[in-house]
Motif scaffolding. Sequence first.
Motif, mmCIF file in Angstrom:
data_model
loop_
_atom_site.group_PDB
_atom_site.id
_atom_site.type_symbol
_atom_site.label_atom_id
_atom_site.label_comp_id
_atom_site.label_asym_id
_atom_site.label_seq_id
_atom_site.Cartn_x
_atom_site.Cartn_y
_atom_site.Cartn_z
ATOM 1 N N LEU A 107 0.778 -1.178 -0.021
ATOM 2 C CA LEU A 107 0.066 -0.049 0.000
ATOM 3 C C LEU A 107 1.017 1.250 -0.077
ATOM 4 N N ASP A 108 0.563 2.330 -0.757
ATOM 5 C CA ASP A 108 1.479 3.462 -0.753
ATOM 6 C C ASP A 108 0.943 4.390 0.647
ATOM 7 N N GLY A 109 1.638 5.549 0.548
ATOM 8 C CA GLY A 109 1.699 6.410 1.710
ATOM 9 C C GLY A 109 0.244 6.645 2.322
ATOM 10 N N ASP A 110 -0.644 7.232 1.397
ATOM 11 C CA ASP A 110 -1.900 7.638 2.042
ATOM 12 C C ASP A 110 -2.462 6.631 2.641
ATOM 13 N N ILE A 111 -2.759 5.394 1.473
ATOM 14 C CA ILE A 111 -3.666 4.454 2.167
ATOM 15 C C ILE A 111 -2.939 3.483 3.179
ATOM 16 N N ALA A 112 -1.607 3.427 3.245
ATOM 17 C CA ALA A 112 -0.861 2.701 4.329
ATOM 18 C C ALA A 112 -1.351 3.489 5.520
#
Length: 307
Positions: free
Chosen positions: A288-293
């Motif tokens: 998952l990338d930054g935001d969703i992580a």
Amino acid sequence: MSNAQYCGPGDALTRTFDEWDITTGVGLTALAVAAARAIETDQGGGLVRDDYARVLVEAAAPPIPLPTRAADIGTDPGDRVWPTMTDYMALRSRVFDDFFIEAGADGIRQVVILAAGLDARAFRLAWPPGTTVYEIDRPTVLEFKQRTLDAHGAVPACERRSVPTDLRDDWATALRAAGFDPARPTAWLAEGLLPYLPARAEEDLFATVHALSAPGSRMAVEALTEGLADTVREHPLMRESGERLGVDIGTLWNDEPRRDCATWLRSVGWSVQVESTTEAAHRHGRPLDGDIADAFGAGRLVTAQAG
Ligand SMILES: C[S@@+](CC[C@H](N)C(=O)[O-])C[C@H]1O[C@@H](n2cnc3c(N)ncnc32)[C@H](O)[C@@H]1O
């Protein structure tokens, strides 16, 4: 403040304010999840293939049109919600697809999808012969799905039975009336459901699943960790998704404190495995990338077997 409220069976007066259909309130969340599955299918991301998702989203024609293809996602900063939402929804769909495929391979032929929404697994998974899939959701949601998929000529890949009822009511009676047999092992799924339920309804739901589960039954649950609901609710991504969807999902969530479902299932003899969303994303080679992580990385995908 949540606008969901627990009321006992028959308490229609306090219930009328939170009715919804597929283009409003909680119903709209089912549409948003389907839009994410449609985008994943279109972009060939490989986690999930759901050819019915686009059909359902387009037929619903929500007041704010939702994307169903990667090319529909604009370049406006607010549109970043769609790639991130697609990553998360595709991941959870895949984890629970695999749960059902494994349950079928191990001989389970009875399936109950709690709050099925626009889930098209009954149509798109290769169920072993003799499998019956029960789908529970609110009548307006299931009626829309039936009408749309019938018009599309969709044929279920199993014996599919709709159970239109409210999961805050006596849904077990409706499930049995539809033919559910508690003597047979069952694979249960609660995906995208728990935050919408009042704490007591959630407790009742797990107690009912336990009571209806023959030995060898299994359950898969998308569960939040303590405090995660607040983190997600306050995350800028959720506010932006509110603008993009026409409903702020966080305001639909019930913020009553609740017991931990994994701990409770263990306490009544189930063996339980918990995988974080972050771990599942790594396992599938799509971190998952930054935001969703930030927003969902600490979420938990729980699977359990009845003793
Ligand atoms: C976010 S959607 C998830 C749908 C589906 N599980 C999926 O992942 O595609 C939430 C669903 O929960 C259903 N739902 C929420 N509260 C419910 C209740 N009290 N009784 C029945 N269905 C409910 C909504 O109608 C909606 O379809």
